[in-house]
Scaffold this motif. Structure first.
Motif, PDB file in Angstrom:
ATOM      1  N   VAL A 177      -2.521   5.011 -36.565  1.00 24.52           N
ATOM      2  CA  VAL A 177      -1.824   4.930 -35.272  1.00 24.52           C
ATOM      3  C   VAL A 177      -0.315   4.860 -35.456  1.00 24.52           C
ATOM      4  O   VAL A 177       0.443   5.369 -34.616  1.00 24.52           O
ATOM      5  CB  VAL A 177      -2.336   3.759 -34.401  1.00 24.52           C
ATOM      6  N   HIS A 198      -4.073   4.829 -29.117  1.00 20.96           N
ATOM      7  CA  HIS A 198      -4.745   3.824 -29.940  1.00 20.96           C
ATOM      8  C   HIS A 198      -5.839   4.528 -30.747  1.00 20.96           C
ATOM      9  O   HIS A 198      -6.012   5.741 -30.628  1.00 20.96           O
ATOM     10  CB  HIS A 198      -5.361   2.723 -29.067  1.00 20.96           C
ATOM     11  N   ARG A 227      -3.819  -0.432 -32.258  1.00 20.34           N
ATOM     12  CA  ARG A 227      -2.767  -0.002 -31.342  1.00 20.34           C
ATOM     13  C   ARG A 227      -1.413  -0.239 -32.009  1.00 20.34           C
ATOM     14  O   ARG A 227      -1.176  -1.312 -32.588  1.00 20.34           O
ATOM     15  CB  ARG A 227      -2.863  -0.791 -30.033  1.00 20.34           C
ATOM     16  N   ILE A 253      -4.941  -3.565 -27.088  1.00 24.51           N
ATOM     17  CA  ILE A 253      -3.869  -2.813 -26.428  1.00 24.51           C
ATOM     18  C   ILE A 253      -2.885  -3.764 -25.753  1.00 24.51           C
ATOM     19  O   ILE A 253      -1.664  -3.637 -25.899  1.00 24.51           O
ATOM     20  CB  ILE A 253      -4.467  -1.819 -25.415  1.00 24.51           C
ATOM     21  N   GLU A 259      -0.151   1.901 -21.138  1.00 23.01           N
ATOM     22  CA  GLU A 259      -1.218   2.497 -21.927  1.00 23.01           C
ATOM     23  C   GLU A 259      -2.309   3.046 -21.007  1.00 23.01           C
ATOM     24  O   GLU A 259      -2.712   2.415 -20.039  1.00 23.01           O
ATOM     25  CB  GLU A 259      -1.823   1.412 -22.836  1.00 23.01           C
TER      26      GLU A 259
END
Length: 278
Positions: free
Chosen positions: A167, A204, A220, A255, A272
């Motif tokens: 990520v 993510h 994330r 997240i 997000e």
């Protein structure tokens, strides 16, 4: 289970690199400036370079470079792959940087967030950063469950074998991605590029661990004020009968935790996407 370099073709030096000695002005110490050039070059070369390649990339002679490379290796700033005859950065700079206030600030801000996440998600979690081609664990919090899977602080893993690394790289400059992809076998580059693209699209990653069977990584990235990915928060999700938090809810918590840490570092990015709609 990082850093970007700006160059200018007008600045001189091979590949448009701005030499440290050119920036230092009248007070430059030649040997120190050349050593700094070597370290800066290798910081953007996770696979390492031979002494010949270092000299060529910096536009210097082997006589200027070789003794410095050997000295940097002796001082543990570089490691040498005897088989490939390549030099790469060691973790010594990371260890020194770990004492530096920005790193301490990141860890200090992350710890309460990780501790809260571990309790609420009923899973262990950790904060990782890239160092060369490795993912290094800076902080972690244990699950409150009597049986848990967690990662030791200071542990290192090949970045491409971790969701944290994926990520971070997915949100990094394409040049950085290409450097990592070039280290893979040709047949592995396409699937890895697709994995980067997917992680960038959704923001993510939820992916089976490449290290531990039965663990699903929920990751994330953490961003700074400029939107640069500094780190990643990951839950190595271990499904257990006593755990009441479903994996989908745990992903939402990861997240939220990463975004809370990013906000504390000055990030003001877009919200997000909902993981249930992707």
């Amino acid at each position: 289970m990082t850093s970007e370099e700006t160059s200018s073709d007008a600045a001189g030096g091979k590949g448009g690199r701005v030499r440290t000695s050119e920036r230092a002005g009248a007070y430059a110490v030649p040997a120190l400036s050349k050593a700094a050039e070597i370290l800066e070059l290798l910081a953007s070369e996770p696979a390492g370079l031979s002494a010949t390649d270092i000299a060529a990339r910096l536009g210097r002679s082997m006589g200027e470079i070789y003794r410095l490379v050997v000295a940097l290796e002796r001082l543990d700033f570089l490691t040498k792959d005897a088989l490939l005859d390549r030099y790469a950065l060691s973790l010594k700079l990371f260890e020194l940087a770990h004492r530096h206030p920005p790193t301490k600030r990141l860890i200090r801000a992350a710890i309460p967030i990780l501790e809260r996440l571990a309790v609420e998600a009923e899973q262990s979690c950790h904060l990782g950063v890239l160092h060369g081609d490795q993912l290094v664990i800076l902080a972690q919090a244990d699950s409150p469950q009597p049986m848990r899977y967690s990662v030791k602080i200071g542990a290192t893993f090949p970045a491409l074998e971790t969701s944290s690394g994926i990520v971070i790289l997915a949100h990094s400059d394409e040049r950085v991605q290409e450097q990592f992809l070039s280290s893979l076998l040709p047949e592995a580059r396409g699937p890895m590029a697709e994995r980067f693209a997917r992680a960038l699209e959704v923001g993510h990653e939820r992916h089976a661990s490449a290290v531990v069977t039965g663990v699903t990584n929920l990751s994330r990235p953490v961003f700074d004020h400029a939107g640069t990915p500094l780190a990643a928060i990951t839950i190595p999700h271990l499904r257990q009968v006593p755990v009441h938090t479903e994996i989908e809810r745990a992903l939402e918590m990861v997240i939220a935790a990463a975004d809370a840490l990013s906000a504390g570092l000055g990030w003001t990015g877009a919200a997000e996407p909902n993981p249930h709609t992707l």
